[in-house]
Design an enzyme around this catalytic site. Structure first.
Site, PDB file in Angstrom:
ATOM      1  N   ASP A 296       0.820  -1.221   0.000  1.00 24.29           N
ATOM      2  CA  ASP A 296       0.000   0.000   0.000  1.00 24.29           C
ATOM      3  C   ASP A 296       0.851   1.267   0.000  1.00 24.29           C
ATOM      4  O   ASP A 296       2.070   1.210   0.190  1.00 24.29           O
ATOM      5  CB  ASP A 296      -0.957  -0.007   1.207  1.00 24.29           C
ATOM      6  CG  ASP A 296      -0.276  -0.462   2.497  1.00 24.29           C
ATOM      7  OD1 ASP A 296       0.966  -0.509   2.543  1.00 24.29           O
ATOM      8  OD2 ASP A 296      -0.987  -0.774   3.464  1.00 24.29           O
TER       9      ASP A 296
ATOM     10  N   ASP B 251      -6.912  -2.894  14.721  1.00 23.50           N
ATOM     11  CA  ASP B 251      -8.319  -3.246  14.484  1.00 23.50           C
ATOM     12  C   ASP B 251      -8.454  -4.473  13.582  1.00 23.50           C
ATOM     13  O   ASP B 251      -9.531  -4.772  13.070  1.00 23.50           O
ATOM     14  CB  ASP B 251      -9.078  -2.046  13.879  1.00 23.50           C
ATOM     15  CG  ASP B 251      -8.522  -1.617  12.522  1.00 23.50           C
ATOM     16  OD1 ASP B 251      -7.557  -2.252  12.033  1.00 23.50           O
ATOM     17  OD2 ASP B 251      -9.043  -0.649  11.943  1.00 23.50           O
TER      18      ASP B 251
ATOM     19  N   HIS C   3      -6.853  -5.033  10.655  1.00 18.47           N
ATOM     20  CA  HIS C   3      -6.752  -4.863   9.196  1.00 18.47           C
ATOM     21  C   HIS C   3      -5.439  -5.401   8.644  1.00 18.47           C
ATOM     22  O   HIS C   3      -4.430  -5.443   9.351  1.00 18.47           O
ATOM     23  CB  HIS C   3      -6.970  -3.400   8.783  1.00 18.47           C
ATOM     24  CG  HIS C   3      -5.858  -2.449   9.122  1.00 18.47           C
ATOM     25  ND1 HIS C   3      -5.993  -1.442  10.048  1.00 18.47           N
ATOM     26  CD2 HIS C   3      -4.603  -2.327   8.649  1.00 18.47           C
ATOM     27  CE1 HIS C   3      -4.879  -0.742  10.117  1.00 18.47           C
ATOM     28  NE2 HIS C   3      -4.005  -1.264   9.284  1.00 18.47           N
TER      29      HIS C   3
ATOM     30  N   GLU D  24      -9.598  -1.822   5.914  1.00 20.50           N
ATOM     31  CA  GLU D  24     -10.231  -1.516   7.195  1.00 20.50           C
ATOM     32  C   GLU D  24     -11.528  -2.315   7.388  1.00 20.50           C
ATOM     33  O   GLU D  24     -12.058  -2.885   6.428  1.00 20.50           O
ATOM     34  CB  GLU D  24     -10.548  -0.010   7.232  1.00 20.50           C
ATOM     35  CG  GLU D  24      -9.310   0.882   7.148  1.00 20.50           C
ATOM     36  CD  GLU D  24      -8.526   0.945   8.457  1.00 20.50           C
ATOM     37  OE1 GLU D  24      -8.503  -0.028   9.227  1.00 20.50           O
ATOM     38  OE2 GLU D  24      -7.923   2.001   8.703  1.00 20.50           O
TER      39      GLU D  24
HETATM   40  C1  GLP Z   1      -0.495   0.253   8.524  1.00 13.65           C
HETATM   41  C2  GLP Z   1      -0.058  -0.592   7.330  1.00 13.65           C
HETATM   42  C3  GLP Z   1      -0.182  -2.069   7.648  1.00 13.65           C
HETATM   43  C4  GLP Z   1       0.510  -2.373   8.955  1.00 13.65           C
HETATM   44  C5  GLP Z   1      -0.102  -1.569  10.066  1.00 13.65           C
HETATM   45  C6  GLP Z   1       0.491  -1.857  11.421  1.00 13.65           C
HETATM   46  O1  GLP Z   1      -1.875   0.260   8.648  1.00 13.65           O
HETATM   47  N1  GLP Z   1      -0.821  -0.280   6.169  1.00 13.65           N
HETATM   48  O2  GLP Z   1       0.359  -2.818   6.568  1.00 13.65           O
HETATM   49  O3  GLP Z   1       0.399  -3.755   9.214  1.00 13.65           O
HETATM   50  O4  GLP Z   1       0.082  -0.199   9.749  1.00 13.65           O
HETATM   51  O5  GLP Z   1       1.654  -1.106  11.634  1.00 13.65           O
HETATM   52  P1  GLP Z   1       2.698  -1.421  12.784  1.00 13.65           P
HETATM   53  O6  GLP Z   1       3.458  -2.613  12.325  1.00 13.65           O
HETATM   54  O7  GLP Z   1       3.563  -0.198  12.852  1.00 13.65           O
HETATM   55  O8  GLP Z   1       1.934  -1.666  14.029  1.00 13.65           O
END
Ligand code: GLP
Length: 259
Positions: free
Chosen positions: A67, A136, A138, A143
């Site tokens: 993304d 959450d 995702h 989402e």
């Molecule tokens: C964002 C990204 C996800 C990632 C999430 C969690 O939403 N798009 O791909 O898994 O953050 O991030 P973190 O690993 O910093 O908790």
């Protein structure tokens, strides 16, 4: 789903990195799907160590990231392209032209997403998809309320994701986090031949519980992985702490991995 539960995130990251290193050694033309966020960073560090130690080469590997924020150019220090360059691509021997991140500045975002899907298809599909998980539940930026069959497209971030992302990035400034992103869909992600999802810390315990032991639901898009037949979930003890069958999962995966 195989749930690997390690004492620390470092231990889990090393195991996950070893899985990728072994796959790339076996097939130097592996197609990787990659993720951003703080979670995969220790795994990327381990992957880079293996390259430095000449255990593996990424020169023929191709990558597609999950993304990117809408409105951020790849040169912006909070863009996911920038993050990948700094945390992985500059540390391994990959050709930057073989790495792909959605263009958040694309004039026609829908076309950009269609092009991305077509590129992945042309490359033969993703062999191993790396994922983190949002608090959450995702995956990528899919989402709650996103179809589990969704394809790569424009998505809208929830206030809780904006808050999480501001806390870890954007110097804590919530109003600087873009509210939209381009993201691989849940359906796109689930087509990867193998999935490696990393989840660490107690902030992820509810999401892990929902993904592994909840019903399959749009409310926790990671739960779609329950239907994938080669999905590996790497947890530390904190993120696995709410799993009812955690001792069983830990024993089963350790046995399968020969640990
Ligand atoms: C964002 C990204 C996800 C990632 C999430 C969690 O939403 N798009 O791909 O898994 O953050 O991030 P973190 O690993 O910093 O908790």
């Amino acid at each position: 789903m195989e749930i690997v539960i390690c004492k620390t995130k470092e231990e889990a990251s090393k195991l996950a990195a070893d899985m990728i290193t072994a796959a790339v050694k076996k097939n130097p033309k592996t197609v990787l799907g990659l993720a951003t966020g703080s979670t995969p960073v220790p795994m990327y560090t381990e992957m880079a160590k293996a390259v430095k130690a000449k255990k593996v080469s990424y020169k023929d590997v191709k990558t597609w990231n999950l993304d990117e924020y809408v409105g951020l150019p790849g040169t912006h220090d909070q863009s996911y392209r920038y993050f990948m360059n700094k945390n992985l691509f500059e540390k391994i021997d990959i050709k930057i032209s073989n790495t792909h991140v959605l263009n958040g500045m694309a004039k026609d975002p829908v076309k950009e997403c269609e092009k991305y899907e077509a590129q992945i298809k042309k490359a033969g599909g993703i062999d191993i998809q790396v994922l983190g998980i949002g608090s959450d539940g995702h995956i990528a930026f899919n989402e709650p309320g996103t179809s589990l069959k969704s394809r790569t497209g424009v998505v809208y971030l929830t206030p809780s994701t904006i808050k999480d992302n501001a806390r870890l990035f954007f110097k804590g400034k919530e109003d600087e986090v873009p509210t939209r992103a381009l993201s691989m869909g849940v359906g796109t992600i689930c087509e990867a031949k193998k999935i490696i999802l990393l989840a660490f810390g107690k902030n992820k315990a509810d999401a892990v519980k929902g993904m592994v032991e909840g019903g399959i639901s749009q409310f926790c898009t990671a739960s779609a992985l329950q239907e994938h037949n080669d999905a590996w979930i790497f947890c530390d003890e904190e993120s696995a702490s709410k799993l009812k069958l955690r001792n069983y999962y830990a024993w089963r995966s350790a046995t399968k991995l020969g640990l």
